[in-house]
Design a protein around this motif. Structure first.
Motif, PDB file in Angstrom:
ATOM      1  N   UNK A  57       0.830  -1.208   0.000  1.00  0.00           N
ATOM      2  CA  UNK A  57       0.000   0.000   0.000  1.00  0.00           C
ATOM      3  C   UNK A  57       0.865   1.259   0.000  1.00  0.00           C
ATOM      4  N   UNK A  58       1.951   1.249   0.764  1.00  0.00           N
ATOM      5  CA  UNK A  58       2.852   2.408   0.775  1.00  0.00           C
ATOM      6  C   UNK A  58       3.539   2.594  -0.573  1.00  0.00           C
ATOM      7  N   UNK A  59       3.923   1.507  -1.215  1.00  0.00           N
ATOM      8  CA  UNK A  59       4.537   1.601  -2.537  1.00  0.00           C
ATOM      9  C   UNK A  59       3.565   2.172  -3.559  1.00  0.00           C
ATOM     10  N   UNK A  60       2.320   1.724  -3.527  1.00  0.00           N
ATOM     11  CA  UNK A  60       1.318   2.253  -4.449  1.00  0.00           C
ATOM     12  C   UNK A  60       1.066   3.734  -4.175  1.00  0.00           C
ATOM     13  N   UNK A  61       1.003   4.118  -2.902  1.00  0.00           N
ATOM     14  CA  UNK A  61       0.797   5.527  -2.559  1.00  0.00           C
ATOM     15  C   UNK A  61       1.978   6.378  -3.024  1.00  0.00           C
ATOM     16  N   UNK A  93      13.006   0.484 -12.341  1.00  0.00           N
ATOM     17  CA  UNK A  93      12.100   0.865 -13.425  1.00  0.00           C
ATOM     18  C   UNK A  93      10.915  -0.093 -13.494  1.00  0.00           C
ATOM     19  N   UNK A  94      11.175  -1.363 -13.268  1.00  0.00           N
ATOM     20  CA  UNK A  94      10.082  -2.340 -13.285  1.00  0.00           C
ATOM     21  C   UNK A  94       9.092  -2.059 -12.157  1.00  0.00           C
ATOM     22  N   UNK A  95       9.608  -1.726 -10.989  1.00  0.00           N
ATOM     23  CA  UNK A  95       8.731  -1.448  -9.845  1.00  0.00           C
ATOM     24  C   UNK A  95       7.990  -0.132 -10.035  1.00  0.00           C
TER      25      UNK A  95
END
Length: 116
Positions: A57-61, A93-95
């Protein structure tokens, strides 16, 4: 089955249950008839699912805020420069590439944040 076979089967089951009680702990329950019954404590999986969900969730935010702040075009250009770099930069870049979830969230959040 003979009497010895059923006795050995029950004995193996009791020994297995007591081994689980020794390693995992014991839970005592009082039944409707008033008897106290002991059984092994159920062990939950050791994988921290809640932590993985929080990190996701933190990565998406974070990705959403980057897309909103930089704009979709600039973000895509920065991801392309990362894609041309070393293996670590390619992994980044992939992430950091845009996905439907972050694009939708960025479109929803953009009117509320970073308005110029």
């Amino acid at each position: 089955m003979t009497i010895d076979a059923t006795l050995n089967k029950r004995l193996r089951r009791v020994v297995r249950k007591h081994d689980k009680m020794r390693t995992n702990g014991v839970v005592h329950r009082v039944g409707r008839d008033g008897l106290i019954r002991s059984r092994p404590r159920l062990m939950r999986p050791q994988f921290p699912l809640k932590g993985v969900i929080i990190v996701f969730a933190l990565l998406v935010a974070f990705k959403t805020m980057l897309i909103v702040q930089n704009g979709a075009g600039n973000h895509a250009a920065q991801v392309e420069t990362l894609r041309a770099g070393t293996m670590v930069e390619r992994a980044g870049a992939f992430i950091m590439q845009e996905d439907p979830l972050t694009t939708a969230l960025a479109g929803f959040i953009k009117p509320y944040f970073f308005s110029l």
